[in-house]
Design a protein around this motif. Sequence first.
Motif, PDB file in Angstrom:
ATOM      1  N   UNK A  43       6.258   4.901  -9.779  1.00  0.00           N
ATOM      2  CA  UNK A  43       6.493   3.828  -8.813  1.00  0.00           C
ATOM      3  C   UNK A  43       5.519   3.930  -7.640  1.00  0.00           C
ATOM      4  N   UNK A  44       5.259   5.147  -7.187  1.00  0.00           N
ATOM      5  CA  UNK A  44       4.324   5.341  -6.080  1.00  0.00           C
ATOM      6  C   UNK A  44       2.925   4.878  -6.476  1.00  0.00           C
ATOM      7  N   UNK A  45       2.531   5.154  -7.706  1.00  0.00           N
ATOM      8  CA  UNK A  45       1.220   4.705  -8.190  1.00  0.00           C
ATOM      9  C   UNK A  45       1.156   3.182  -8.249  1.00  0.00           C
ATOM     10  N   UNK A  49      -1.322   0.838  -6.029  1.00  0.00           N
ATOM     11  CA  UNK A  49      -2.187  -0.161  -6.651  1.00  0.00           C
ATOM     12  C   UNK A  49      -1.984  -1.525  -6.001  1.00  0.00           C
ATOM     13  N   UNK A  50      -0.742  -1.876  -5.762  1.00  0.00           N
ATOM     14  CA  UNK A  50      -0.431  -3.170  -5.138  1.00  0.00           C
ATOM     15  C   UNK A  50      -0.977  -3.231  -3.709  1.00  0.00           C
ATOM     16  N   UNK A  51      -0.849  -2.133  -2.972  1.00  0.00           N
ATOM     17  CA  UNK A  51      -1.367  -2.080  -1.605  1.00  0.00           C
ATOM     18  C   UNK A  51      -2.884  -2.253  -1.617  1.00  0.00           C
ATOM     19  N   UNK A  56      -7.562  -5.639  -0.434  1.00  0.00           N
ATOM     20  CA  UNK A  56      -8.750  -6.373  -0.880  1.00  0.00           C
ATOM     21  C   UNK A  56      -8.635  -7.854  -0.527  1.00  0.00           C
ATOM     22  N   UNK A  57      -7.453  -8.423  -0.739  1.00  0.00           N
ATOM     23  CA  UNK A  57      -7.263  -9.838  -0.416  1.00  0.00           C
ATOM     24  C   UNK A  57      -7.408 -10.084   1.084  1.00  0.00           C
ATOM     25  N   UNK A  58      -6.874  -9.176   1.902  1.00  0.00           N
ATOM     26  CA  UNK A  58      -6.991  -9.324   3.357  1.00  0.00           C
ATOM     27  C   UNK A  58      -8.454  -9.238   3.776  1.00  0.00           C
ATOM     28  N   UNK A  59      -9.224  -8.335   3.153  1.00  0.00           N
ATOM     29  CA  UNK A  59     -10.647  -8.238   3.468  1.00  0.00           C
ATOM     30  C   UNK A  59     -11.368  -9.552   3.176  1.00  0.00           C
TER      31      UNK A  59
END
Length: 102
Positions: A43-45, A49-51, A56-59
């Motif tokens: 779950x942490x992985x 990955x989602x973060x 990337x989208x925010x950049x």
Amino acid sequence: MFDMALLIPLAPFIMVAFIVWSKHQKSLEEKRIEATASQTAEQAAQYASRVTQLEDRVRVLERIVTDKGYDVATQIEALRDERRVDEAGSGVPLDALNKERV
């Protein structure tokens, strides 16, 4: 008395059976802990990955907004001005224009 005389020679076997049972219980608990740890790590992985995807989208969005050819502030103000006009009820309704022409 007869019961005690029978239990004394069986005591080592009973103790060994108890020790084996308790070790088995510990191994079951360890397996549960390992399964939980594995699931938590997975779950942490997934969250990491989602973060990363969201970062990337925010950049990309930051690049679009800070691009000199893209004037977001002007567009936002234009939308606010349109809303003010709609809320104030200013302007002539389209129905009134159509009635005058008839």
